[in-house]
Motif scaffolding. Structure first.
Motif, PDB file in Angstrom:
ATOM      1  N   VAL A   1       0.809  -1.219   0.000  1.00  0.00           N
ATOM      2  CA  VAL A   1       0.000   0.000   0.000  1.00  0.00           C
ATOM      3  C   VAL A   1       0.846   1.276   0.000  1.00  0.00           C
ATOM      4  CG1 VAL A   1      -1.927  -1.186   1.102  1.00  0.00           C
ATOM      5  CG2 VAL A   1      -0.286   0.039   2.511  1.00  0.00           C
ATOM      6  N   THR A   2       2.130   1.166   0.388  1.00  0.00           N
ATOM      7  CA  THR A   2       3.001   2.353   0.405  1.00  0.00           C
ATOM      8  C   THR A   2       3.909   2.424  -0.816  1.00  0.00           C
ATOM      9  OG1 THR A   2       4.722   1.197   1.658  1.00  0.00           O
ATOM     10  CG2 THR A   2       3.058   2.419   2.927  1.00  0.00           C
ATOM     11  N   ASP A   3       4.032   1.311  -1.539  1.00  0.00           N
ATOM     12  CA  ASP A   3       4.940   1.193  -2.679  1.00  0.00           C
ATOM     13  C   ASP A   3       6.395   1.381  -2.258  1.00  0.00           C
ATOM     14  OD1 ASP A   3       5.437   0.614  -5.357  1.00  0.00           O
ATOM     15  OD2 ASP A   3       5.477   2.729  -5.944  1.00  0.00           O
TER      16      ASP A   3
ATOM     17  N   ALA B   1       5.715   7.767   4.179  1.00  0.00           N
ATOM     18  CA  ALA B   1       5.888   7.419   2.758  1.00  0.00           C
ATOM     19  C   ALA B   1       5.207   8.437   1.844  1.00  0.00           C
ATOM     20  CB  ALA B   1       5.333   6.020   2.485  1.00  0.00           C
ATOM     21  N   ARG B   2       4.218   9.167   2.356  1.00  0.00           N
ATOM     22  CA  ARG B   2       3.483  10.147   1.541  1.00  0.00           C
ATOM     23  C   ARG B   2       4.067  11.558   1.625  1.00  0.00           C
ATOM     24  NH1 ARG B   2      -1.223   7.450   3.747  1.00  0.00           N
ATOM     25  NH2 ARG B   2      -1.762   9.278   4.999  1.00  0.00           N
TER      26      ARG B   2
ATOM     27  N   ARG C   1      13.182  10.920   1.399  1.00  0.00           N
ATOM     28  CA  ARG C   1      14.158   9.901   1.013  1.00  0.00           C
ATOM     29  C   ARG C   1      14.298   8.909   2.163  1.00  0.00           C
ATOM     30  NH1 ARG C   1      19.052  13.767   0.040  1.00  0.00           N
ATOM     31  NH2 ARG C   1      18.228  14.401   2.078  1.00  0.00           N
ATOM     32  N   ILE C   2      13.825   7.700   1.938  1.00  0.00           N
ATOM     33  CA  ILE C   2      13.809   6.672   2.982  1.00  0.00           C
ATOM     34  C   ILE C   2      14.873   5.628   2.670  1.00  0.00           C
ATOM     35  CG2 ILE C   2      12.425   4.918   4.158  1.00  0.00           C
ATOM     36  CD1 ILE C   2       9.927   6.511   3.290  1.00  0.00           C
ATOM     37  N   TYR C   3      15.719   5.343   3.655  1.00  0.00           N
ATOM     38  CA  TYR C   3      16.759   4.318   3.523  1.00  0.00           C
ATOM     39  C   TYR C   3      16.539   3.242   4.584  1.00  0.00           C
ATOM     40  CZ  TYR C   3      19.856   6.364   0.009  1.00  0.00           C
ATOM     41  OH  TYR C   3      20.387   6.824  -1.174  1.00  0.00           O
TER      42      TYR C   3
ATOM     43  N   ARG D   1      -6.151   1.252   7.000  1.00  0.00           N
ATOM     44  CA  ARG D   1      -6.685   2.590   7.301  1.00  0.00           C
ATOM     45  C   ARG D   1      -5.752   3.705   6.841  1.00  0.00           C
ATOM     46  NH1 ARG D   1      -8.127   5.082  13.346  1.00  0.00           N
ATOM     47  NH2 ARG D   1      -8.582   7.198  12.602  1.00  0.00           N
ATOM     48  N   TYR D   2      -4.463   3.585   7.136  1.00  0.00           N
ATOM     49  CA  TYR D   2      -3.552   4.679   6.846  1.00  0.00           C
ATOM     50  C   TYR D   2      -2.842   4.529   5.502  1.00  0.00           C
ATOM     51  CZ  TYR D   2      -4.344   5.280  11.811  1.00  0.00           C
ATOM     52  OH  TYR D   2      -4.953   5.421  13.032  1.00  0.00           O
ATOM     53  N   GLY D   3      -2.849   3.310   4.963  1.00  0.00           N
ATOM     54  CA  GLY D   3      -2.240   3.102   3.659  1.00  0.00           C
ATOM     55  C   GLY D   3      -3.230   3.184   2.523  1.00  0.00           C
ATOM     56  N   LEU D   4      -4.277   2.343   2.584  1.00  0.00           N
ATOM     57  CA  LEU D   4      -5.265   2.335   1.525  1.00  0.00           C
ATOM     58  C   LEU D   4      -6.233   3.499   1.611  1.00  0.00           C
ATOM     59  CD1 LEU D   4      -6.184  -1.466   1.262  1.00  0.00           C
ATOM     60  CD2 LEU D   4      -4.915  -0.097  -0.403  1.00  0.00           C
TER      61      LEU D   4
END
Length: 241
Positions: free
Chosen positions: A155-157, A196-197, A202-204, A235-238
């Motif tokens: 859901v976050t890709d 993620a949104r 930039r996430i490592y 709830r928070y992703g989709l």
């Protein structure tokens, strides 16, 4: 090279009188790379043991550590304790630390490395990337963690290997600008979905050690929290709640 003056370390505490002084010993001896300073914020979530007294005694013994103890009048959950600590943080970056001994603070420097090189705004410490010591425990817990990470990634890709990890390092302005609501262990999927949104974030991810506890040794998370995590992913992703 990015300059960081202070790292805020947020520690939620609930009935950890037996180990909290040991984690504080590790933090007292910890030397962060490039001389980065430490702001240590402990949030006592209405413990029923001697956790608060232990922390106060430690702060009196080592005043140079400048420990901050925040108190909840009623037990609200780990997520709520993290909300309190995050809100009060003043460092350039914020990291989450449990009060038990499952994670090694020496590895903060591993998480800081991609930040200092100017690559990352958020860094997750993965227990499943390999290369670091890992206590062998609970087959179904490991399957559950990987399943929850898989659902979260859908859901976050993102392509994380360990969404449920404790060690998450955030640029302070990013984490403080998220509207977080989950009071218990739902914090992990919620914060992952919301960070993620963030535009341009930039996430490592880096490999870390894991010295897990059994339930007899004080582990608290259970199967109900797993079902809550699935709900939070939806709830928070989709639904983007």
């Amino acid at each position: 090279m990015i300059q960081i003056s202070t790292l805020s370390i947020i520690i939620p505490v609930y009935n950890e009188a037996r180990t909290v002084h040991q984690i504080l010993d590790l933090l007292r001896r910890l030397e962060l790379v490039n001389g980065i300073g430490k702001e240590i914020i402990l949030v006592n979530d209405c413990s029923t043991d001697a956790s608060a007294a232990t922390i106060r005694a430690y702060a009196e013994r080592y005043p140079e550590m400048n420990l901050r103890l925040l108190e909840h009048a009623v037990n609200q959950g780990k997520g709520a304790a993290l909300h309190t600590g995050i809100r009060e943080a003043t460092g350039d970056y914020v990291i989450i630390q449990d009060a038990d001994l499952e994670y090694d603070p020496e590895e903060y420097n591993l998480l800081l490395r991609p930040v200092l090189k100017g690559f990352a705004d958020v860094v997750f410490g993965s227990r499943f990337m390999g290369g670091q010591p890992h206590r062998i425990l609970f087959f179904w817990h490991s399957i559950g963690n990987k399943f929850l990470t898989f659902l979260s990634n859908m859901v976050t890709d993102l392509n994380l290997t360990d969404m449920e990890t404790c060690y998450k390092l955030f640029r302070r302005d990013i984490i403080q600008n998220l509207k977080l609501v989950e009071q218990r262990f739902g914090f992990e999927p919620e914060v992952t979905a919301k960070v993620a949104r963030v535009p341009g974030v930039r996430i490592y991810e880096v490999g870390i050690s894991y010295y897990g506890r059994t339930y007899a040794e004080g582990k608290k998370i259970g199967w109900r929290d797993g079902f809550r995590a699935i709900y939070c992913i939806g709830r928070y992703g989709l639904l983007r709640g």
